[in-house]
Design a protein around this motif. Structure first.
Motif, short mmCIF file in Angstrom:
data_model
loop_
_atom_site.label_atom_id
_atom_site.label_comp_id
_atom_site.label_asym_id
_atom_site.label_seq_id
_atom_site.Cartn_x
_atom_site.Cartn_y
_atom_site.Cartn_z
N ALA A 104 8.30 -13.15 4.32
CA ALA A 104 9.29 -12.25 4.76
C ALA A 104 8.39 -11.13 5.85
CB ALA A 104 9.61 -11.21 3.66
N PRO A 105 8.71 -10.76 6.66
CA PRO A 105 8.05 -9.82 7.80
C PRO A 105 7.48 -8.94 7.22
CG PRO A 105 10.15 -10.46 8.81
CD PRO A 105 10.27 -10.87 7.29
N ASN A 106 6.35 -8.30 7.58
CA ASN A 106 5.68 -7.04 7.07
C ASN A 106 6.91 -6.00 7.33
OD1 ASN A 106 3.65 -8.59 6.58
ND2 ASN A 106 2.07 -7.76 8.07
N THR A 120 0.80 -1.26 0.02
CA THR A 120 -0.04 0.06 -0.02
C THR A 120 0.85 1.20 0.12
OG1 THR A 120 -0.09 -0.22 2.38
CG2 THR A 120 -1.90 -1.11 1.09
N ASN A 121 0.33 2.32 -0.77
CA ASN A 121 1.28 3.20 -1.17
C ASN A 121 0.75 4.89 -0.61
OD1 ASN A 121 3.61 1.99 -3.04
ND2 ASN A 121 1.57 0.96 -3.22
N VAL A 172 4.58 -2.96 3.02
CA VAL A 172 4.76 -4.45 2.29
C VAL A 172 4.30 -5.33 3.17
CG1 VAL A 172 6.27 -6.00 1.23
CG2 VAL A 172 6.57 -3.38 1.01
N THR A 173 3.22 -6.26 2.70
CA THR A 173 2.56 -7.10 3.48
C THR A 173 2.18 -8.42 2.94
OG1 THR A 173 0.66 -6.36 3.06
CG2 THR A 173 1.35 -5.46 4.93
N ARG A 232 16.76 -15.88 4.85
CA ARG A 232 15.15 -15.38 4.71
C ARG A 232 15.19 -14.49 3.71
NH1 ARG A 232 13.28 -17.19 9.74
NH2 ARG A 232 14.80 -17.39 11.54
N VAL A 233 13.98 -14.55 3.26
CA VAL A 233 13.44 -13.55 2.30
C VAL A 233 13.46 -12.10 2.96
CG1 VAL A 233 11.73 -12.67 0.80
CG2 VAL A 233 11.91 -15.32 0.93
N THR A 234 14.13 -11.34 2.29
CA THR A 234 14.21 -9.88 2.77
C THR A 234 13.99 -8.57 1.87
OG1 THR A 234 15.95 -10.73 4.44
CG2 THR A 234 15.88 -8.32 3.88
#
Lengths: 225, 333
Positions: A115-117, A70-71, A108-109, B307-309
């Motif tokens: 990958a962590p938000n 979301t931007n 980014v989610t 990990r994906v980063t």
């Protein structure tokens, strides 16, 4: 030399008629120049969602989302400077520049691979060079005539530079709004100006074609001569 | 280079070829003396022949029409210079090393996971391509119908992938897969050059994606391409050391386009070219959606333990230039 002389004459003429604050002369005075500088706040804008999509193996299903974003462009505080010429007590023309440094923020989610938000950003440099017509509502003067509300409308050139000036995006800006000018002291040369309105932008940094509208506000010190 | 139907076979069709460890995209290359040179056609139009034989459901003429459409799709990429000419039908089969570029069907029952493959004959003294053939494996059912045919593989889609190899591109890793019963199946992909084909009946790969366009432009781009587009470069690191074989993807949130690249040395250096100017989001991931040998030589060590980063900043790509010195710091799993 000629310019200094004209300015001096104007100052004398203006000074000769300047009453005390409570009895101040009606402003703005025609055939005067107004220079102002101050701060401006330009509202933010949501660009919306943009997903990293892959084509699914099952051809008819919706796109496969690798991750979502979301931007938005956050509100930007900056500086503004204007110069105007008062043609008649009611009408003035002016031009100016607004400079702000808004932050473009991406959330980014939902990464498919976990990958962590995260939230990532860049800072833009945003310039608007514009011209405008200003209509002083002289019938609504206040503070003994030293203050006057006004309406304005104009257009300009929008220039937005991404971080480290890596890329320039250009557009057209239209704006309209209203505010007040209020001069202090017997000379009526120095005052303040506050305004608010809308800025309609066509082009520049945006995710889609078309116009977008953002609120703008500003406060400046005016010097009139 | 091969296009697998379901799983990755561990055989390398083109042992003479290597992946060029430079540039933005995985490109095919060849050893010329002590140097490695990108594999690229030097004269145009490229002349090719079609084997005058059809298979069930596809005549030789229909096959030629589909292959020609696929060639034209690559040639239509803006700001690139490639062209080809269909010379005629021949009796020769692909892989016959006859000096002609032949495209056609071949029965390869031993390659039961290979839909199609491309081979090259290269002059190793100067890197010139002498011949390139493409075969389509007759053990699979094929179709050229406009909307695709369920349970039949689309000739045009597979041809587009193989012609990508024919023009010098290696594989892209822009896709997600899953293992089912020991076989790897593609879930989704955003590159025609992904090594695993969509299922039979799917015709989505008749059109090029941003990643494919960036790749072909990297090889055959005109000065306009270099002037109008930009690149990002940097490193992927883990505990301060370079990560080799990481897949780095640039996502343009404004257009939704995805373009991938790889870290191609022990320092973890990567370059992704052919990007539209403006903001890009960078994401580094391990190369775990396909057999590593689909992308690199056997002796290329790939680090999968991270990990994906996402890169911590939005990267602004300049027009005609590069955003440099980006360091994507990843952590071990």
């Amino acid at each position: 030399m000629q310019r200094a002389l004209v300015a001096a004459v104007l100052a004398i003429v203006a000074g000769a008629g300047a009453p005390a604050f409570a009895q101040s002369v009606a402003v703005p005075r025609p055939k005067t120049v107004e220079i102002s500088g101050g701060v401006t706040l330009v509202g933010g804008y949501d660009f919306g969602a943009s997903n990293a999509e892959l084509t699914p193996n099952a051809g008819t299903s919706p796109p496969f989302v690798e991750f979502k974003t979301t931007n938005r462009l956050k509100p930007g505080l900056g500086l503004q400077g204007r110069i105007g010429f008062v043609i008649t007590p009611a009408l003035a023309v002016e031009g100016g520049v607004r400079f702000t440094r808004p932050t473009y923020e991406v959330r980014v989610t939902d990464d498919f691979e976990g990958a962590p938000n995260t939230t990532i950003e860049e800072t833009l440099s945003q310039y608007v060079f514009d011209g405008a017509l200003v209509w002083h509502i002289t019938g609504a003067r206040f503070a003994g005539g030293s203050g006057v509300p006004f309406l304005y409308g104009g257009a300009g050139y929008l220039r937005e530079l991404h971080e480290e000036n890596a890329f320039v995006e250009e557009g057209i800006e239209y704006h309209a709004g209203g505010g007040i000018k209020w001069w202090f002291g017997q000379s009526g040369r120095i005052g303040i100006r506050a305004e608010g309105g809308i800025s309609i932008r066509d082009g520049g940094f945006d995710f889609k074609d078309g116009k977008r509208m953002v609120p703008v506000a500003g406060a400046s010190v005016i010097y009139s001569f | 280079m091969t296009r697998r139907s379901r799983a990755i076979a561990l055989t390398a069709v083109l042992t003479a070829l290597v992946v060029v460890p430079v540039g933005a995209y995985l490109k095919l290359g060849t050893r010329v003396g002590t140097r490695t040179e990108s594999l690229r056609w030097r004269t145009f139009p490229i002349r090719y022949f079609i084997t005058n034989a059809g298979v069930s459901g596809v005549t030789a003429q229909q096959f030629q029409d589909a292959v020609t459409r696929a060639f034209n799709t690559w040639h239509a990429v803006e700001n690139t210079q490639t062209s080809s000419t269909f010379v005629g039908f021949v009796q020769a089969r692909p892989f016959s090393e006859d000096g002609a570029n032949v495209i056609g069907y071949l029965s390869q029952p031993g390659q039961d996971r290979t839909l199609a493959a491309t081979t090259f004959t290269v002059d190793t003294t100067d890197g010139r391509i002498l011949e390139s053939d493409i075969y389509f494996n007759t053990i699979f059912p094929w179709s050229t119908s406009d909307g695709g045919t369920a349970d039949r593989y689309d000739v045009e889609s597979i041809a587009l992938h193989e012609i990508g190899h024919f023009l010098g591109l290696s594989h892209s890793a822009l896709g997600e897969t899953e293992l089912i019963g020991g076989s790897r199946r593609v879930i989704a992909a955003q590159s025609v050059m992904f090594p695993i084909a969509f299922r039979a009946g799917n015709i989505a790969d008749r059109s090029l994606k941003a990643d494919d366009i960036a790749g072909i432009s990297d090889i055959y781009g005109t000065s306009t391409f270099n002037r109008e587009l930009g690149s990002v470069s940097g490193r992927v690191t883990k505990s301060g050391r370079g990560v080799q074989g990481a897949h780095v993807v640039a996502f343009n949130p404004k257009t939704g386009k995805l373009v991938g690249g790889f870290t191609l040395n022990e320092a973890g250096d990567f370059v992704i070219a052919g990007l539209e100017p403006g903001p890009q989001i960078l994401r580094a991931e391990p190369l775990d959606d396909g057999d590593v040998t689909s992308f690199f030589d056997d002796d290329f060590d790939v680090d999968l333990d991270f990990r994906v980063t996402f890169y911590e900043r939005i990267v602004a790509v300049p027009r005609g230039g590069g955003a440099r010195d980006i360091e994507i710091k990843v952590t071990a799993k």
